[in-house]
Scaffold this motif. Structure first.
Motif, short mmCIF file in Angstrom:
data_model
loop_
_atom_site.label_atom_id
_atom_site.label_comp_id
_atom_site.label_asym_id
_atom_site.label_seq_id
_atom_site.Cartn_x
_atom_site.Cartn_y
_atom_site.Cartn_z
N GLN A 56 8.62 3.12 39.83
CA GLN A 56 9.18 4.40 39.38
C GLN A 56 8.12 5.51 39.48
O GLN A 56 8.39 6.60 39.96
CB GLN A 56 9.68 4.27 37.95
N LEU A 57 6.90 5.21 39.05
CA LEU A 57 5.83 6.20 39.11
C LEU A 57 5.43 6.55 40.54
O LEU A 57 4.97 7.65 40.81
CB LEU A 57 4.61 5.71 38.33
N LEU A 58 5.63 5.61 41.46
CA LEU A 58 5.27 5.84 42.85
C LEU A 58 6.44 6.32 43.71
O LEU A 58 6.36 6.30 44.92
CB LEU A 58 4.68 4.57 43.47
N SER A 59 7.51 6.74 43.09
CA SER A 59 8.70 7.14 43.86
C SER A 59 8.64 8.58 44.34
O SER A 59 9.47 8.99 45.15
CB SER A 59 9.97 6.90 43.04
N ALA A 60 7.66 9.36 43.88
CA ALA A 60 7.53 10.74 44.32
C ALA A 60 7.13 10.77 45.80
O ALA A 60 6.39 9.90 46.26
CB ALA A 60 6.48 11.46 43.47
N PRO A 61 7.63 11.76 46.55
CA PRO A 61 7.31 11.83 47.99
C PRO A 61 5.81 11.82 48.29
O PRO A 61 5.38 11.22 49.26
CB PRO A 61 7.93 13.15 48.44
N GLU A 62 5.00 12.43 47.44
CA GLU A 62 3.55 12.46 47.71
C GLU A 62 2.91 11.09 47.52
O GLU A 62 1.79 10.86 47.97
CB GLU A 62 2.84 13.51 46.84
N ASP A 63 3.59 10.16 46.88
CA ASP A 63 3.07 8.82 46.68
C ASP A 63 3.63 7.82 47.69
O ASP A 63 3.40 6.62 47.58
CB ASP A 63 3.40 8.33 45.26
#
Length: 175
Positions: A56-63
């Protein structure tokens, strides 16, 4: 990478857990067996929740690059599959597993979802077509699929079909 984080260590830990549960089962005390199984389920739930939170924490496009590296790691991928958290579908995970094989150019023919049998064909031009090394390729495919797509229960590797030689007249030869 420390010894505690290698895939071999994870496999040994899994085998030790199974051995301990087997020993408890053969000891015969139903209360102890039930408590051990509950402990394993609780730990699985706990670690599964942690893995879900990481995704969930790594679901951002920058991640996305970090998430892609995690999904490409066989140990992480196997844990995500074990906890039913892997974000990729089965065909994508099969392709990812086959991409990890060095020097093996395989095409997916089909997957029998009832039996879990994946049929592969060695790509054309990938050797003499005589089947040499086919057992090694099959074993390597099975090992990679065990991490990325454990739903695949069996692998069949068929040799590449020989290319057909086209014989015809040269352009302008019949004029």
């Amino acid at each position: 990478m420390s010894a505690a984080t290698t895939p071999g260590h994870a496999e040994r830990a899994g085998r030790r857990i199974e051995e301990v549960l087997d020993r408890l089962t053969t000891a015969g005390d139903p209360g102890t067996i039930a408590a051990a199984e509950e402990l394993v389920r609780s730990l699985m739930e706990f670690y599964g929740a942690g893995l879900a939170r990481i995704l969930q924490l790594l679901s951002a496009p920058e991640d996305r690059r970090v998430q892609e590296r995690l999904l490409a790691d066989d140990l992480v991928a196997s844990q995500l599959v074990l906890h039913d958290l892997h974000p990729e579908d089965l065909p994508t995970r099969i392709a990812r597993a086959l991409d990890t094989l060095q020097g093996a150019d395989l095409d997916v023919l089909d997957l029998d979802e009832v039996s879990g049998t994946l049929r592969l064909r060695a790509a054309a031009g990938g050797g003499c077509g005589c089947g040499s090394g086919a057992t090694d390729v099959q074993r390597a495919a099975e090992d990679a699929l065990a991490c990325f797509a454990p739903e695949v229960a069996a692998v069949e590797v068929r040799p590449a079909e020989p290319a057909l030689l086209q014989i015809g007249t040269r352009p302008g030869a019949g004029a």
